[in-house]
Design an enzyme around this catalytic site. Structure first.
Site, PDB file in Angstrom:
ATOM      1  N   HIS A   9      27.937 -46.439  33.344  1.00 40.07           N
ATOM      2  CA  HIS A   9      28.537 -45.103  33.293  1.00 40.07           C
ATOM      3  C   HIS A   9      27.936 -44.218  32.200  1.00 40.07           C
ATOM      4  O   HIS A   9      27.693 -43.036  32.404  1.00 40.07           O
ATOM      5  CB  HIS A   9      30.050 -45.197  33.099  1.00 40.07           C
ATOM      6  CG  HIS A   9      30.779 -45.551  34.359  1.00 40.07           C
ATOM      7  ND1 HIS A   9      30.533 -46.723  35.048  1.00 40.07           N
ATOM      8  CD2 HIS A   9      31.731 -44.902  35.056  1.00 40.07           C
ATOM      9  CE1 HIS A   9      31.313 -46.770  36.119  1.00 40.07           C
ATOM     10  NE2 HIS A   9      32.049 -45.670  36.156  1.00 40.07           N
ATOM     11  N   GLU A  61      39.354 -19.944  44.054  1.00 40.72           N
ATOM     12  CA  GLU A  61      38.172 -19.455  44.784  1.00 40.72           C
ATOM     13  C   GLU A  61      38.131 -20.173  46.122  1.00 40.72           C
ATOM     14  O   GLU A  61      39.040 -20.928  46.455  1.00 40.72           O
ATOM     15  CB  GLU A  61      36.897 -19.720  43.972  1.00 40.72           C
ATOM     16  CG  GLU A  61      36.681 -21.201  43.693  1.00 40.72           C
ATOM     17  CD  GLU A  61      35.526 -21.492  42.753  1.00 40.72           C
ATOM     18  OE1 GLU A  61      34.529 -20.759  42.785  1.00 40.72           O
ATOM     19  OE2 GLU A  61      35.634 -22.475  41.997  1.00 40.72           O
ATOM     20  N   LYS A 118      27.959 -26.062  38.075  1.00 38.57           N
ATOM     21  CA  LYS A 118      27.595 -26.185  39.497  1.00 38.57           C
ATOM     22  C   LYS A 118      27.136 -27.623  39.762  1.00 38.57           C
ATOM     23  O   LYS A 118      25.954 -27.921  39.974  1.00 38.57           O
ATOM     24  CB  LYS A 118      26.526 -25.152  39.876  1.00 38.57           C
ATOM     25  CG  LYS A 118      26.490 -24.903  41.380  1.00 38.57           C
ATOM     26  CD  LYS A 118      25.782 -23.618  41.688  1.00 38.57           C
ATOM     27  CE  LYS A 118      25.450 -23.451  43.151  1.00 38.57           C
ATOM     28  NZ  LYS A 118      26.579 -23.498  44.071  1.00 38.57           N
ATOM     29  N   TYR A 163      23.038 -28.305  40.878  1.00 40.29           N
ATOM     30  CA  TYR A 163      22.196 -27.728  41.920  1.00 40.29           C
ATOM     31  C   TYR A 163      22.291 -26.214  41.900  1.00 40.29           C
ATOM     32  O   TYR A 163      23.168 -25.638  41.238  1.00 40.29           O
ATOM     33  CB  TYR A 163      22.594 -28.277  43.300  1.00 40.29           C
ATOM     34  CG  TYR A 163      23.892 -27.712  43.847  1.00 40.29           C
ATOM     35  CD1 TYR A 163      25.117 -28.067  43.303  1.00 40.29           C
ATOM     36  CD2 TYR A 163      23.888 -26.795  44.901  1.00 40.29           C
ATOM     37  CE1 TYR A 163      26.304 -27.541  43.804  1.00 40.29           C
ATOM     38  CE2 TYR A 163      25.072 -26.268  45.415  1.00 40.29           C
ATOM     39  CZ  TYR A 163      26.271 -26.651  44.854  1.00 40.29           C
ATOM     40  OH  TYR A 163      27.441 -26.119  45.337  1.00 40.29           O
ATOM     41  N   ARG A 204      22.684 -48.984  36.772  1.00 39.88           N
ATOM     42  CA  ARG A 204      23.999 -48.358  36.938  1.00 39.88           C
ATOM     43  C   ARG A 204      24.985 -48.718  35.808  1.00 39.88           C
ATOM     44  O   ARG A 204      25.584 -49.789  35.802  1.00 39.88           O
ATOM     45  CB  ARG A 204      24.598 -48.742  38.291  1.00 39.88           C
ATOM     46  CG  ARG A 204      25.830 -47.916  38.624  1.00 39.88           C
ATOM     47  CD  ARG A 204      26.490 -48.342  39.919  1.00 39.88           C
ATOM     48  NE  ARG A 204      27.690 -47.549  40.155  1.00 39.88           N
ATOM     49  CZ  ARG A 204      28.853 -47.730  39.522  1.00 39.88           C
ATOM     50  NH1 ARG A 204      28.976 -48.690  38.646  1.00 39.88           N
ATOM     51  NH2 ARG A 204      29.886 -46.936  39.786  1.00 39.88           N
ATOM     52  N   ARG A 214      22.120 -19.774  35.410  1.00 34.35           N
ATOM     53  CA  ARG A 214      23.287 -20.634  35.691  1.00 34.35           C
ATOM     54  C   ARG A 214      22.869 -22.108  35.706  1.00 34.35           C
ATOM     55  O   ARG A 214      23.586 -22.969  35.208  1.00 34.35           O
ATOM     56  CB  ARG A 214      23.939 -20.234  37.013  1.00 34.35           C
ATOM     57  CG  ARG A 214      25.205 -21.024  37.297  1.00 34.35           C
ATOM     58  CD  ARG A 214      25.957 -20.494  38.492  1.00 34.35           C
ATOM     59  NE  ARG A 214      25.197 -20.627  39.723  1.00 34.35           N
ATOM     60  CZ  ARG A 214      25.598 -20.160  40.904  1.00 34.35           C
ATOM     61  NH1 ARG A 214      26.758 -19.524  41.000  1.00 34.35           N
ATOM     62  NH2 ARG A 214      24.844 -20.317  41.981  1.00 34.35           N
ATOM     63  N   LEU A 219      33.723 -21.294  39.721  1.00 29.46           N
ATOM     64  CA  LEU A 219      32.275 -21.169  39.557  1.00 29.46           C
ATOM     65  C   LEU A 219      31.939 -19.680  39.404  1.00 29.46           C
ATOM     66  O   LEU A 219      32.440 -18.859  40.181  1.00 29.46           O
ATOM     67  CB  LEU A 219      31.546 -21.729  40.785  1.00 29.46           C
ATOM     68  CG  LEU A 219      30.022 -21.656  40.646  1.00 29.46           C
ATOM     69  CD1 LEU A 219      29.519 -22.739  39.702  1.00 29.46           C
ATOM     70  CD2 LEU A 219      29.340 -21.782  41.983  1.00 29.46           C
TER      71      LEU A 219
HETATM   72  N1  PMP Z   1      32.436 -20.981  44.349  1.00 32.54           N
HETATM   73  C1  PMP Z   1      32.019 -22.178  44.807  1.00 32.54           C
HETATM   74  C2  PMP Z   1      32.916 -23.354  44.644  1.00 32.54           C
HETATM   75  C3  PMP Z   1      30.759 -22.300  45.414  1.00 32.54           C
HETATM   76  O1  PMP Z   1      30.333 -23.498  45.861  1.00 32.54           O
HETATM   77  C4  PMP Z   1      29.958 -21.140  45.586  1.00 32.54           C
HETATM   78  C5  PMP Z   1      28.630 -21.230  46.283  1.00 32.54           C
HETATM   79  N2  PMP Z   1      27.731 -21.995  45.583  1.00 32.54           N
HETATM   80  C6  PMP Z   1      30.430 -19.926  45.088  1.00 32.54           C
HETATM   81  C7  PMP Z   1      31.672 -19.880  44.482  1.00 32.54           C
HETATM   82  C8  PMP Z   1      29.609 -18.673  45.214  1.00 32.54           C
HETATM   83  O2  PMP Z   1      28.541 -18.713  44.303  1.00 32.54           O
HETATM   84  P1  PMP Z   1      27.191 -17.926  44.613  1.00 32.54           P
HETATM   85  O3  PMP Z   1      27.568 -16.513  44.842  1.00 32.54           O
HETATM   86  O4  PMP Z   1      26.380 -18.119  43.376  1.00 32.54           O
HETATM   87  O5  PMP Z   1      26.583 -18.562  45.810  1.00 32.54           O
END
Ligand code: PMP
Length: 285
Positions: A102, A179, A146, A33, A100, A52, A204
């Site tokens: 895997h 993070e 993501k 997403y 369904r 991304r 991410l």
């Molecule tokens: N880390 C994680 C785990 C996230 O879910 C997000 C938000 N999507 C971010 C960092 C920040 O990413 P962005 O600046 O692209 O929103």
């Protein structure tokens, strides 16, 4: 005005916008997403979000369902149909519907969903900052993708919500902060150096993070990309977090330990200003 969603080629009422029960996104979280900010009608850092998205899909061997330009056209149409000036655009692509099993299906058409909703972006930085707690990072090892598989992130965010904190910062096996549950984590040291974890499969690559690093270096601020520990964060001069929907938010405490007497610091304020300027002057192409 009723909301409109884009679901697999059609613009339909949001109230009845469904995907199939055997969608692999629904059954396996087999999808990715993007969340983008719409600011005065413009999709901020649109190309970075699409880059991304493309990478996340590639890493999971899901083909792009259509060219990026077609996705851009749908984005604009969803924004237009929902009459969004300031808001959030959500795009989700799953591997599609299949019995369904895997392993990847031999054939499936990717499911593409887009929604948008209005939001008032806070142009001012809250001077008091947010509370952050720390929790173990129990996620999988490919956090650079993501993926819609967000259960550990949700659990971490819920732990923060349960104690009225804004965010959970996630801690790896070595006691280092990866993070936030839905944001990137940053600190500033006593020499005004801005520190955020380096890009790898551990975090991410936030679009806001990327833009802020560029803005900081263009404005003579030093950014160091490296891991930092909980104790380094708790003793930092400043701490803040970034994401598409949070922009830049100061952190006033970590696990109850106050940072900088709880007041948002000058580097955080400067970065916030630069980011708002970036949004104000951003041009889509
Ligand atoms: N880390 C994680 C785990 C996230 O879910 C997000 C938000 N999507 C971010 C960092 C920040 O990413 P962005 O600046 O692209 O929103």
């Amino acid at each position: 005005m009723s909301r409109i969603a884009f679901v697999n080629g059609k613009y339909i009422s949001h109230a009845t916008a469904y995907v199939h029960v055997e969608d692999r996104g629904y059954q396996f979280a087999d999808g990715v997403y993007e969340v983008s900010a719409v600011w005065k009608g413009k999709i901020i850092d649109e190309n970075l979000h699409f880059q991304r998205l493309k990478r996340s899909l590639q890493e999971l061997s899901i083909s792009m369902p259509m060219p990026i330009n077609a996705l851009k056209i749908i984005s604009r149409e969803i924004i237009r149909r929902n009459r969004i000036t300031d808001g959030i655009l959500y795009l989700q692509i799953s591997r599609g519907v299949a019995p369904r099993e895997h392993e990847f299906p031999k054939q499936s058409d990717q499911s593409v969903v887009m929604t948008a909703r209005p939001i008032d972006w806070p142009e001012d930085l809250k001077s008091t900052g947010e509370e952050v707690i720390t929790v173990d990072d129990i996620r999988w090892k490919r956090r650079d993708i993501k993926s819609i598989s967000l259960l550990p992130n949700i659990l971490a965010k819920q732990k923060a919500a349960a104690v009225n904190a804004y965010e959970s910062w996630l801690i790896d096996e070595e006691g280092l902060i990866t993070e936030g549950s839905s944001s990137n984590a940053w600190i500033v040291d006593d020499q005004n150096r801005i520190i955020t974890r380096d890009l790898s499969e551990n975090i991410l690559g936030g679009v806001t993070r990327l833009t802020l690093i560029r803005l900081a270096s263009e404005n003579g601020l030093e950014v160091i990309e490296r891991p930092f520990s909980i104790s380094e964060a708790k003793n930092a001069s400043e701490a803040f977090l970034t994401s598409t929907t949070s922009f830049i938010k100061g952190v006033r405490s970590i696990d109850g330990k106050t940072i900088r007497n709880g007041a948002v610091g000058p580097i955080t304020a400067k970065l916030h200003k630069l980011y708002i300027q970036h949004c104000q002057t951003f041009e889509t192409n």
